[in-house]
Design an enzyme around this catalytic site. Structure first.
Site, PDB file in Angstrom:
ATOM      1  CB  CYS A 179      -0.873   0.018   1.238  1.00 19.89           C
ATOM      2  SG  CYS A 179      -1.757  -1.511   1.479  1.00 19.89           S
TER       3      CYS A 179
ATOM      4  NE  ARG B 118       3.900   1.265  -1.797  1.00 20.23           N
ATOM      5  CZ  ARG B 118       5.015   0.671  -1.409  1.00 20.23           C
ATOM      6  NH1 ARG B 118       6.162   1.111  -1.845  1.00 20.23           N
ATOM      7  NH2 ARG B 118       4.991  -0.339  -0.579  1.00 20.23           N
TER       8      ARG B 118
ATOM      9  CD1 TRP C 132      -1.465  -5.328  -2.854  1.00 18.59           C
ATOM     10  CD2 TRP C 132      -2.098  -4.488  -4.809  1.00 18.59           C
ATOM     11  NE1 TRP C 132      -1.306  -6.306  -3.799  1.00 18.59           N
ATOM     12  CE2 TRP C 132      -1.691  -5.823  -5.007  1.00 18.59           C
ATOM     13  CE3 TRP C 132      -2.552  -3.765  -5.924  1.00 18.59           C
ATOM     14  CZ2 TRP C 132      -1.715  -6.442  -6.257  1.00 18.59           C
ATOM     15  CZ3 TRP C 132      -2.564  -4.394  -7.156  1.00 18.59           C
ATOM     16  CH2 TRP C 132      -2.154  -5.703  -7.313  1.00 18.59           C
TER      17      TRP C 132
ATOM     18  CG  ASN D 208       2.268  -1.429   3.440  1.00 22.08           C
ATOM     19  OD1 ASN D 208       1.805  -2.515   3.103  1.00 22.08           O
ATOM     20  ND2 ASN D 208       3.261  -0.832   2.802  1.00 22.08           N
ATOM     21  N   GLY D 209       0.768  -3.945   5.559  1.00 23.82           N
ATOM     22  CA  GLY D 209       1.320  -5.197   6.094  1.00 23.82           C
ATOM     23  C   GLY D 209       0.208  -6.112   6.588  1.00 23.82           C
TER      24      GLY D 209
ATOM     25  CD  GLU E 200       8.700 -17.233 -16.897  1.00 25.21           C
ATOM     26  OE1 GLU E 200       7.828 -17.743 -17.628  1.00 25.21           O
ATOM     27  OE2 GLU E 200       8.682 -16.045 -16.542  1.00 25.21           O
TER      28      GLU E 200
ATOM     29  CE  LYS F  63       9.290 -12.859 -18.059  1.00 23.79           C
ATOM     30  NZ  LYS F  63       8.280 -13.690 -17.478  1.00 23.79           N
TER      31      LYS F  63
ATOM     32  CD  GLU G 102       7.667 -11.652 -21.316  1.00 25.95           C
ATOM     33  OE1 GLU G 102       6.515 -11.308 -21.601  1.00 25.95           O
ATOM     34  OE2 GLU G 102       7.954 -12.279 -20.281  1.00 25.95           O
TER      35      GLU G 102
ATOM     36  CG  HIS H  30      13.095 -36.981 -29.851  1.00 24.88           C
ATOM     37  ND1 HIS H  30      13.194 -38.254 -30.348  1.00 24.88           N
ATOM     38  CD2 HIS H  30      13.283 -37.086 -28.515  1.00 24.88           C
ATOM     39  CE1 HIS H  30      13.413 -39.107 -29.345  1.00 24.88           C
ATOM     40  NE2 HIS H  30      13.477 -38.408 -28.217  1.00 24.88           N
TER      41      HIS H  30
ATOM     42  CE  LYS I 202       2.111  -7.187 -14.630  1.00 29.28           C
ATOM     43  NZ  LYS I 202       3.194  -8.176 -14.820  1.00 29.28           N
TER      44      LYS I 202
HETATM   45  C1  F6R Z   1       5.008 -12.973 -19.230  1.00 33.61           C
HETATM   46  C2  F6R Z   1       3.693 -12.594 -18.770  1.00 33.61           C
HETATM   47  C3  F6R Z   1       2.504 -13.256 -19.352  1.00 33.61           C
HETATM   48  C4  F6R Z   1       1.470 -13.560 -18.259  1.00 33.61           C
HETATM   49  C5  F6R Z   1       0.179 -14.084 -18.885  1.00 33.61           C
HETATM   50  C6  F6R Z   1      -0.832 -14.493 -17.852  1.00 33.61           C
HETATM   51  O1  F6R Z   1       6.004 -12.230 -18.607  1.00 33.61           O
HETATM   52  O2  F6R Z   1       3.563 -11.731 -17.942  1.00 33.61           O
HETATM   53  O3  F6R Z   1       2.856 -14.416 -20.028  1.00 33.61           O
HETATM   54  O4  F6R Z   1       2.012 -14.479 -17.366  1.00 33.61           O
HETATM   55  O5  F6R Z   1      -0.369 -13.093 -19.715  1.00 33.61           O
HETATM   56  O6  F6R Z   1      -1.164 -13.424 -17.044  1.00 33.61           O
HETATM   57  P1  F6R Z   1      -1.875 -13.642 -15.650  1.00 33.61           P
HETATM   58  O7  F6R Z   1      -0.945 -14.352 -14.760  1.00 33.61           O
HETATM   59  O8  F6R Z   1      -2.180 -12.246 -15.188  1.00 33.61           O
HETATM   60  O9  F6R Z   1      -3.110 -14.441 -15.931  1.00 33.61           O
END
Ligand code: F6R
Length: 608
Positions: A2, A27, A75, A101-102, A484, A488, A491, A507, A603
């Protein structure tokens, strides 16, 4: 998680606090509120949703004569994101207000005790319990707020940063912290508290960094720091910082992604908060107590969350003996999956808004299966649609590329494994307690390791900045981590990368290997090591260069061994993951890419 700001000075305090909250909006927020003393009255004004809603409420009020105030953007971690749960919270006499906060871990016991004394609570929060506890202690301290805060906190378990305001002392604020951020800004004729420096940066760059267990009392012209328990005075130095607002939001890190990678030790601690029985070392997940351990589990998720789910499968099968199927949500929703009646669906989503995952939940519910959501955002659509929710408690993730959220998902999946493994008898109490002990020592190990991991990542990123393709390899629970690592890298640096199960390489993908096609392998000290090693020999036979995340003492001869500190069994993932994230980060940063907002990505993916 928060945003907190407190002010004692000579300016109109409420507008200043609102403006400070605006600078803390990164935040995360689901509600906001302010409190101040004016005309002999302690007022609290709060609103659900964005800060603009609070500003609208304040428009019709004259709030300009108060010269001290405190404000909060929430939050949510406890209680739904609605107005009654927004901060500040008043005690039952209306004379004390708190922002917090916490998480107060033992708030339920204290609440029961205070309720028995006839105190009624208006919210679902632990924070309201704390302010009432301070008010109770005030009765024994002759109205001395400092003493009352100290006495109340001696009874509290958990983490917190709090600011307290009293009707009887309108120009004074108190604050203290344990494992939650809190800084003090020192001005001329004015002093500030903030959960982060941007809260007060336009007014002062002179900052006192507060440590756990320190209690501070400020007025416009004075500040004193003392030990929360003994009230002995503590000498503090005032630091002068040169950050601009943007740098301050990122805590001095160049990007949010880097900041969030470095937050992972705290993320693990936060995920465990309130979930470990200190006496027995067993896992508590009261949100799931009214359902038995699943006989079959279907994990549904997308992207990074899907990788976390795949990792969870290895654990849940090995330790909790639960058969697990992991599904990419966009595939699952359009299949005609066989979902046996004894199955349970676990939907994993950081944002809690991903449309395909939501559609997967609806499909499962239409077939009569119970759904558990593992989400980060409290009150998100998935958390509301699911029958049960376990929050991953990672705090707001700002960088588009997910890092700390995955760490929290892994921690939560480990907790689920131990919790269900005990409930269905697959794990012994001692085995569970051992794993918990290791898990609780993990944040410190990671904290020590992260700076060194970053240096190695920087070095390797420069060495391989011209590569146009990478193959990431892993076996067993390191296979999802390889996926993963590749995700990373592609992307945020836009370098093509593929994650593969090391044993599958022969294969097909092995045809790609040549001296210009590097392989990034995960070859840790586990039961898969001999197999991974022989896969890497196959790469070397084709003159491919290898970077390998590995452990000291292993017999592995590759171009770039990258030695990680040892963590036992599944816990190795928590050290491996940040190495992969940092490699991608350093590569993208070196190549000058927009790390926090990579092209074409959002996001929260609320479209198909
Ligand atoms: C990769 C990334 C995306 C999310 C995906 C699912 O860095 O952020 O692959 O993991 O869009 O998003 P959530 O977890 O919000 O359902």
């Amino acid at each position: 998680m928060c945003g907190i700001i407190g002010y004692c000075g000579h300016r109109p305090a409420v507008p200043l606090v609102i403006e400070g909250l605006r600078r803390l909006e990164y935040r995360g927020y689901d509600s906001a509120g302010v409190s101040f003393v004016q005309n002999g009255e302690l007022s609290v004004i709060r609103a659900e949703g964005k800060l603009g809603n609070l500003e609208k409420k304040l428009e019709s009020r004259n709030v300009f004569s108060a010269t001290s105030a405190m404000g909060h953007t929430r939050w949510a971690t406890h209680g739904a994101p609605v107005e009654k749960n927004a901060h500040p919270h008043l005690d039952h006499t209306g004379k004390l207000a708190i922002i917090h906060n916490g998480i107060i871990e033992n708030y339920q016991a204290i609440k029961a005790e205070l309720s028995a004394k006839g105190i009624a609570f208006r919210s679902d929060t632990d924070s309201e319990v704390l302010v009432n506890l301070i008010a109770e202690c005030l009765k024994d301290t002759g109205g001395d707020v400092t003493l009352a805060i100290s006495a109340a906190l001696s009874r509290v378990e958990g983490t917190y940063a709090i600011v307290v305001m009293s009707l009887d002392h309108p120009g004074t604020l108190w604050a203290t912290r344990v494992a939650s951020p809190l800084v003090m800004g020192v001005g001329t004729g004015e002093n500030f508290f903030g959960s982060d420096i941007p809260a007060f940066l336009p007014y002062t760059r002179d900052v006192v960094f507060l440590e756990d267990g320190e209690l501070v009392k400020i007025t416009a012209t004075s500040w004193e720091v003392m030990d929360t328990a003994t009230l002995a005075p503590i000498e503090k130095t005032v630091a002068h910082i040169n950050w601009d607002v943007q740098a301050a939001e990122k805590g001095g890190y160049k990007h949010f992604m880097l900041k969030e990678i470095f937050e992972q030790p705290k993320v693990i601690r936060d995920c465990l908060l309130g979930r470990i029985d200190a006496a027995t070392g067993q896992v508590r997940l009261p949100e799931l107590d009214d359902m038995p351990a699943p006989e079959r589990l279907h994990i549904v998720a997308c992207g990074t969350s899907y990788h976390a789910g795949l990792w969870g499968m290895y654990l849940l099968e090995k330790y909790a003996k639960i058969p697990v199927q992991v599904e990419i949500a966009s595939e699952f929703r359009y299949r005609d999956p066989i979902l046996p009646k004894n199955g349970v669906v676990l939907a994993i989503s950081q944002s809690g808004e991903t449309m395909d995952t939501m559609a997967g939940i609806k499909l499962a519910k239409s077939r009569g299966l119970p759904v558990i959501g593992l989400c980060n955002v409290v009150g998100s659509s998935i958390s509301r649609e699911a029958d049960h929710v376990v929050y991953s408690q990672a705090g707001p993730e700002i960088s588009v590329a997910s890092t700390k959220a995955m760490c929290s998902q892994l921690a939560a999946l480990l907790l689920l494994t131990l919790y269900w493994g005990r409930r269905n008898g697959a794990m012994t109490e001692a085995a569970c307690a051992d794993m918990v002990r290791e898990l609780t020592s993990l944040p410190a190990l990671l904290e020590n390791a992260l700076p060194g991991l970053r240096t190695s990542a920087q070095h390797l990123a420069r060495r391989y900045a011209e590569a146009t393709s990478f193959l990431f390899l892993g076996r067993g629970p390191c296979y999802p981590l390889a996926l993963e690592g590749a995700l990373k890298l592609k992307e945020i640096s836009y370098i093509h990368a593929e994650g593969y199960a090391a044993g599958e390489m022969k294969h097909g993908p092995i045809a790609l290997i040549d001296p210009r096609f590097p392989t990034f392998a995960i070859a840790l000290d586990d039961e898969f090591f001999p197999k991974v090693k022989s896969n890497l020999v196959e790469v070397q036979a084709r003159a491919g260069e290898i970077i390998a995340l590995t452990n000291e003492g292993l017999d592995l001869d590759v171009e770039h061994p990258w030695t990680l500190p040892r963590a036992n069994g599944p816990l190795a993932a928590f050290v491996t993951l940040p190495a992969l994230q940092l490699f991608a980060y350093e590569m993208a940063d070196y190549l000058g890419k927009d790390v926090d907002q990579p092209r074409n990505l959002a996001k929260s993916v609320t479209v198909e």
